[in-house]
Design a protein around this motif. Structure first.
Motif, mmCIF file in Angstrom:
data_model
loop_
_atom_site.group_PDB
_atom_site.id
_atom_site.type_symbol
_atom_site.label_atom_id
_atom_site.label_comp_id
_atom_site.label_asym_id
_atom_site.label_seq_id
_atom_site.Cartn_x
_atom_site.Cartn_y
_atom_site.Cartn_z
ATOM 1 N N MET A 40 -15.695 -12.777 0.232
ATOM 2 C CA MET A 40 -14.383 -13.362 0.848
ATOM 3 C C MET A 40 -13.249 -12.621 0.420
ATOM 4 S SD MET A 40 -15.596 -16.988 -0.250
ATOM 5 C CE MET A 40 -16.373 -16.171 -1.703
ATOM 6 N N PHE A 41 -12.413 -12.214 1.556
ATOM 7 C CA PHE A 41 -11.148 -11.149 1.220
ATOM 8 C C PHE A 41 -9.877 -11.672 1.797
ATOM 9 C CE2 PHE A 41 -15.037 -8.992 2.246
ATOM 10 C CZ PHE A 41 -15.461 -8.397 1.034
ATOM 11 N N PHE A 42 -8.752 -11.250 1.613
ATOM 12 C CA PHE A 42 -7.331 -11.548 2.055
ATOM 13 C C PHE A 42 -7.224 -10.372 2.800
ATOM 14 C CE2 PHE A 42 -5.076 -10.877 -1.921
ATOM 15 C CZ PHE A 42 -4.744 -9.600 -1.564
ATOM 16 N N TYR A 43 -6.481 -10.503 4.144
ATOM 17 C CA TYR A 43 -6.459 -9.494 4.979
ATOM 18 C C TYR A 43 -5.314 -8.462 4.384
ATOM 19 C CZ TYR A 43 -4.586 -6.680 8.822
ATOM 20 O OH TYR A 43 -4.163 -5.838 9.819
ATOM 21 N N SER A 44 -5.988 -6.917 4.493
ATOM 22 C CA SER A 44 -5.314 -6.039 4.050
ATOM 23 C C SER A 44 -4.898 -4.985 4.862
ATOM 24 C CB SER A 44 -5.893 -5.276 2.795
ATOM 25 O OG SER A 44 -5.585 -4.172 2.508
ATOM 26 N N GLU A 45 -3.594 -4.849 5.586
ATOM 27 C CA GLU A 45 -3.355 -4.084 6.619
ATOM 28 C C GLU A 45 -3.778 -2.568 6.317
ATOM 29 O OE1 GLU A 45 0.091 -4.224 9.760
ATOM 30 O OE2 GLU A 45 0.787 -2.744 8.267
ATOM 31 N N ARG A 46 -4.489 -1.753 7.269
ATOM 32 C CA ARG A 46 -4.507 -0.358 6.814
ATOM 33 C C ARG A 46 -4.058 0.469 7.998
ATOM 34 N NH1 ARG A 46 -4.590 -0.223 3.189
ATOM 35 N NH2 ARG A 46 -5.988 1.773 2.730
ATOM 36 N N PRO A 47 -3.154 1.486 7.444
ATOM 37 C CA PRO A 47 -2.645 2.214 8.364
ATOM 38 C C PRO A 47 -3.656 2.908 9.527
ATOM 39 C CG PRO A 47 -2.005 2.873 6.130
ATOM 40 C CD PRO A 47 -3.043 1.769 6.059
ATOM 41 N N GLY A 48 -3.167 2.855 10.647
ATOM 42 C CA GLY A 48 -3.837 3.441 11.726
ATOM 43 C C GLY A 48 -4.683 2.742 12.535
ATOM 44 N N THR A 49 -5.016 1.627 12.021
ATOM 45 C CA THR A 49 -5.925 0.576 12.640
ATOM 46 C C THR A 49 -5.442 0.083 13.729
ATOM 47 O OG1 THR A 49 -5.353 -1.295 11.180
ATOM 48 C CG2 THR A 49 -7.384 0.046 10.610
#
Ligand code: SAM
Ligand code: SF4
Length: 476
Positions: A367-376
């Motif tokens: 389970m993770f919290f959302y982590s924005e990744r550049p370029g996605t």
């Protein structure tokens, strides 16, 4: 980010693990490499390919970083935290490099691919930056770096599978091994950086997979886990005498591996809910040695969020898949991945995730919290608008629910007799064996004076449990 107990896809306890050669401690090589791996199991498997390439080129493995001529970090970009961990680790190498200026430092894997030569500009101590499809060029890049020229190769390939390279098993227990069956991913889930860092999907040649699994079995291994970002889209053509070739689907590949020996357990990861077929489920049902355990990441229980994630299935579709699994494979273990706080997620969406978890009763969840990744796609299209406190609060609720469910799932095993593949001594005591059940639960039981060895199967009566371990008594 919250991880749960050890899993086969993203093992929190193994992050940053330094690899050591399995089987021969004293290697006589002049130069030594040290490698740490981060991220998913594919990365750990890649480090074994890298080890093989390096050992063919005069480098032996060491687990002592101070003794190394070449220090490699095989990195992960999946969440920001994974990248920060690597950055921090690099600062720790600064002192080491000062006292040993000849030491080369290389960054491999997804972070290398994402940041390319920018890495060398940002982290001056880095000498090599090598992407996941460029490991064959490592020896040449090392020569260049030894001559003072920093080396970068981040070319992605459409056909590299390293199929002909026999991975050198590192940190192995000699019983279980991972076998890559494909690389890359074509799915473009909007939150995910993998298609950008690991390139287009390609399937490894079937014969080389079977050869590797047979070799493992002949060398005493008793369990293989077939690895890919999306194993159900595995597809190759086997070569027949008329040159035409039959299609080899994932179901067919599973069957071929299962037929190597009934004593060889077969697992696989990861299945995409849109791709796993009934054919795969029936193949699992047909062979006792294909473990009844499926990792089926859902990500969210809300159809609206799933659409924004570009997962290409709905909540109902997912629940139907789970139904098919329960019908065709009663008692099959089921695990999942969940992301909390994706762009625009409301309380309602979050409740949908909780209620889906209630329906599915997962044995294990990551389970993770959302982590924005550049370029996605998500970074380009959507605002990362759920405040961090809310993301973490929702994640906490997801984790809490899962804890309750996983304990129930463990308690259900008490009183059953399970077939356990012994992987070695238990972490806590040499007087106990530790192994796994078919449905992937860790089982610990006391050694008796009858002569069992690791790599053997034991029937164990489960007498009690904790949240992560079943405790039992040897029957035979
Ligand atoms: N290919 C697998 C699949 O489709 O399920 C998993 C790939 S990924 C290495 C493992 C997990 O990391 C994903 O299932 C997802 O839950 C999580 N993940 C990926 N990108 C993320 C992001 N940007 N933020 C948080 N979690 C993420
Ligand atoms: Fe990422 Fe989706 Fe591919 Fe998994 S299937 S690696 S989550 S893009």
């Amino acid at each position: 980010m919250f991880g749960t107990v050890t899993d086969k896809t993203h093992d929190e306890s193994r992050q940053g693990e330094a690899f050591v050669l399995f089987g021969s401690e004293n290697n006589s090589f002049q130069k030594k490499f040290y490698i740490e791996s981060y991220g998913c199991q594919m990365n750990f498997a890649d480090s074994e390919v890298v080890a093989s390439i390096l050992m063919d080129n005069g480098f032996g493995a060491t687990q002592v970083v101070e003794q190394a001529d070449l220090v490699l970090l095989n990195t992960c970009s999946i969440r920001e935290k994974a990248e920060l961990t690597v950055r921090k680790r690099l600062t720790e190498f600064r002192k080491l490099k000062k006292s040993n200026p000849g030491m080369l430092i290389g960054v491999l894997g997804c972070m290398a691919e994402r940041l390319k030569s920018k890495f060398i500009e940002e982290e001056k101590l880095v000498d090599l930056v090598v992407g996941p499809d460029a490991y064959r060029s490592l020896p040449g890049l090392i020569d260049d770096a030894e001559a003072g020229q920093k080396g970068v190769n981040v070319l992605l390939s459409r056909d590299e599978t390293y199929g002909d390279i026999s991975p050198i098993r590192l940190n192995s227990n000699g019983v279980t091994a991972f076998v890559s069956i494909m690389r890359g991913c074509n799915n473009m889930c909007s939150f995910c950086v993998v298609p950008f860092t690991r390139g287009r999907e390609r399937s490894r040649n079937t014969n080389s997979i079977i050869r590797e699994c047979k070799d493992l079995f002949e060398n005493g291994y008793r369990e293989v886990t077939l690895l890919g970002q999306n194993v159900d889209s595995y597809l190759t053509r086997s070569l027949s005498t008329n040159g035409e070739g039959e299609p080899v689907t994932f179901a067919k590949l599973l069957e071929m591996v299962a037929q190597i020996s009934p004593l060889l357990r077969v697992r696989f990861s990861t299945s995409h809910p849109k791709d796993i077929t009934d054919d795969v489920l029936f193949t699992m049902a047909k062979y006792d040695n294909i473990c009844k355990y499926i990792h089926l990441p859902v990500q969210s229980g809300s159809t609206r969020i799933l659409q924004m994630m570009n997962r290409t299935y709905t909540r109902e579709w997912y629940l139907n898949k789970v139904n098919s699994i329960r019908n065709i494979l009663p008692g099959c273990g089921l695990s999942t991945d969940v992301i909390s706080g994706f762009c625009s997620e409301t309380d309602e969406d979050h409740k949908d995730t909780l209620s889906l978890m209630e329906c599915c009763q997962y044995d294990l969840a990551y389970m993770f919290f959302y982590s924005e990744r550049p370029g996605t796609l998500a970074a380009r299209r959507y605002e990362d608008d759920v405040p961090e406190v809310i993301k973490k609060k929702r994640l906490q609720e997801v984790v809490q629910l899962h804890r309750t469910q996983s304990l129930i799932s463990m308690q259900k095993e008490v009183g059953k007799i399970l077939k356990v593949l012994i992987e070695g001594n238990s972490k806590k005591s040499d007087l106990h064996w530790s192994g796994r059940s078919d449905n992937n639960k860790v089982v610990v039981f006391a050694k008796t004076n009858n002569e069992l060895e690791k790599g053997e199967y034991a029937d164990v009566l489960i007498t009690s449990c904790t949240a992560g371990t079943l405790i039992g008594k040897l029957i035979k």
